[in-house]
Design an enzyme around this catalytic site. Structure first.
Site, PDB file in Angstrom:
ATOM      1  N   SER A 136       0.591  -1.242   0.243  1.00  0.00           N
ATOM      2  CA  SER A 136       0.322  -0.362  -0.254  1.00  0.00           C
ATOM      3  C   SER A 136       0.869   1.221  -0.240  1.00  0.00           C
ATOM      4  O   SER A 136       2.622   0.903   0.970  1.00  0.00           O
ATOM      5  CB  SER A 136      -0.167  -0.138   1.570  1.00  0.00           C
ATOM      6  N   TYR A 150      -1.881   0.104  10.685  1.00  0.00           N
ATOM      7  CA  TYR A 150      -2.706  -0.922   9.035  1.00  0.00           C
ATOM      8  C   TYR A 150      -0.692  -0.695   8.937  1.00  0.00           C
ATOM      9  O   TYR A 150      -0.376  -0.825   7.661  1.00  0.00           O
ATOM     10  CB  TYR A 150      -3.179   0.024   8.767  1.00  0.00           C
TER      11      TYR A 150
END
Length: 246
Positions: A136, A150
Site C-alpha cells: 500500500s 496498518y
C-alpha cells in the site's frame, strides 16, 4: 500465462477478483482463495468458467500448512498474488492499542508470510515463479485514510517482499510488491460514502489527479508483475497512486 496455475488470496473481492478475471482471460488456471463462502460464490458467478474457489482463511496458519501439505505439488501455483488486507479505520496513533497492531499484522502480513514460504519451494523446483504482494502507499510513506498500525503492517509486507526477492533471485522465482494508493474498490467507496462532505472534499483535495484510481488501473500493475516480461524484476515496489507519493 496460458496453462499456468494462479492462486489469488483475498480473491473474492476488490483488486483480487479483478486480477483473477484478467488472469483467467489470459488462460491461467485460477484459484480464488478466500475465507468468505458467500463472497466466493458471488465472485465465481462473474468470472470466466473454470475459475475455482478455495475457502480458506490464510491467517489460520495451522490449517494453511495442512492444506498446502495435502495438495498435489502439480496443483500448487506458478503465480501467487497475496491480496489479503486493508483497513479504512482512521484512528490517531495515541488511541491505538497493542491489540490493533496484532490485528493489523495478522490481517495484512501473516497470510502473505505463510503462503509465500509454503508455495515458493515448488516454484523453485520448477525453476520459475511469480509472487506479487499487495502492499500500500501506506507502507511507503503514511496514510490519510487509515492508521499507524496498518502503516506498520504494510511496511512489513514491503520488507518481507524484498528479503524473499533477495533469497530467491538465483532461482527463477521473482517476488515483487504493488503499493496502491486510493483505488475505487467497493470497500473504499463505502468508506467514502460514510465521510462527511467536508472530509470528502479534504481527501479529494489531497489527490493530485483529483480522483481515485480505477480497478482496471490497479489490476494492470499486478498483471505486469505476474507475466513473463517481469522475469528480471524482483524486489521492486510498483507505485500506483496518481502522484500522491512520488
Amino acid at each position: 500465462m496460458n496453462g499456468q496455475r494462479a492462486w489469488i488470496t483475498g480473491g473474492a473481492s476488490g483488486i483480487g477478483v479483478g486480477v483473477a478475471r484478467r488472469l483467467a482471460e489470459q488462460g491461467a488456471g485460477v484459484v480464488l482463495v478466500d475465507r468468505d463462502p458467500d463472497a466466493l460464490e458471488a465472485a465465481l458467478a462473474t468470472l470466466p468458467p473454470g475459475v475455482r474457489a478455495l475457502e480458506l482463511d490464510v491467517t489460520a496458519t495451522e490449517r494453511v500448512v495442512e492444506m498446502v501439505a495435502a495438495t498435489d505439488p502439480d496443483d500448487l501455483p506458478d503465480i501467487l498474488v497475496n491480496s489479503v488486507g486493508g483497513d479504512t479505520r482512521k484512528i490517531p496513533f495515541t488511541e491505538l492499542r497493542e491489540a490493533d497492531l496484532t490485528h493489523a499484522v495478522t490481517e495484512n502480513l501473516l497470510g502473505c508470510f505463510t503462503m509465500t514460504r509454503l508455495c515458493a519451494p515448488t516454484m523453485v523446483r520448477r525453476g520459475a515463479g511469480r509472487i506479487v504482494n499487495l502492499a500500500s502507499i501506506a507502507g511507503r510513506t503514511y496514510s490519510i485514510f487509515s492508521n499507524a498500525a496498518y502503516v506498520a503492517a504494510k511496511a512489513a509486507v514491503i520488507g518481507y517482499t524484498k528479503q524473499c526477492a533477495y533469497e530467491l533471485a538465483a532461482t527463477g522465482v521473482v517476488v515483487n510488491a504493488v503499493a496502491h494508493g486510493p483505488i475505487a474498490t467497493e470497500r473504499l467507496v463505502l468508506a467514502q460514502r460514510a465521510m462527511s462532505q467536508e472530509r470528502r472534499r479534504e481527501v479529494m483535495d489531497r489527490l493530485p489527479m483529483g480522483r481515485y484510481g480505477t480497478l482496471d488501473e490497479a489490476v494492470g500493475a499486478v498483471l505486469h508483475l505476474c507475466g513473463e516480461d517481469a522475469g528480471y524484476t524482483t524486489g521492486s515496489v510498483l507505485d500506483v497512486n496518481g502522484g500522491l507519493h512520488v
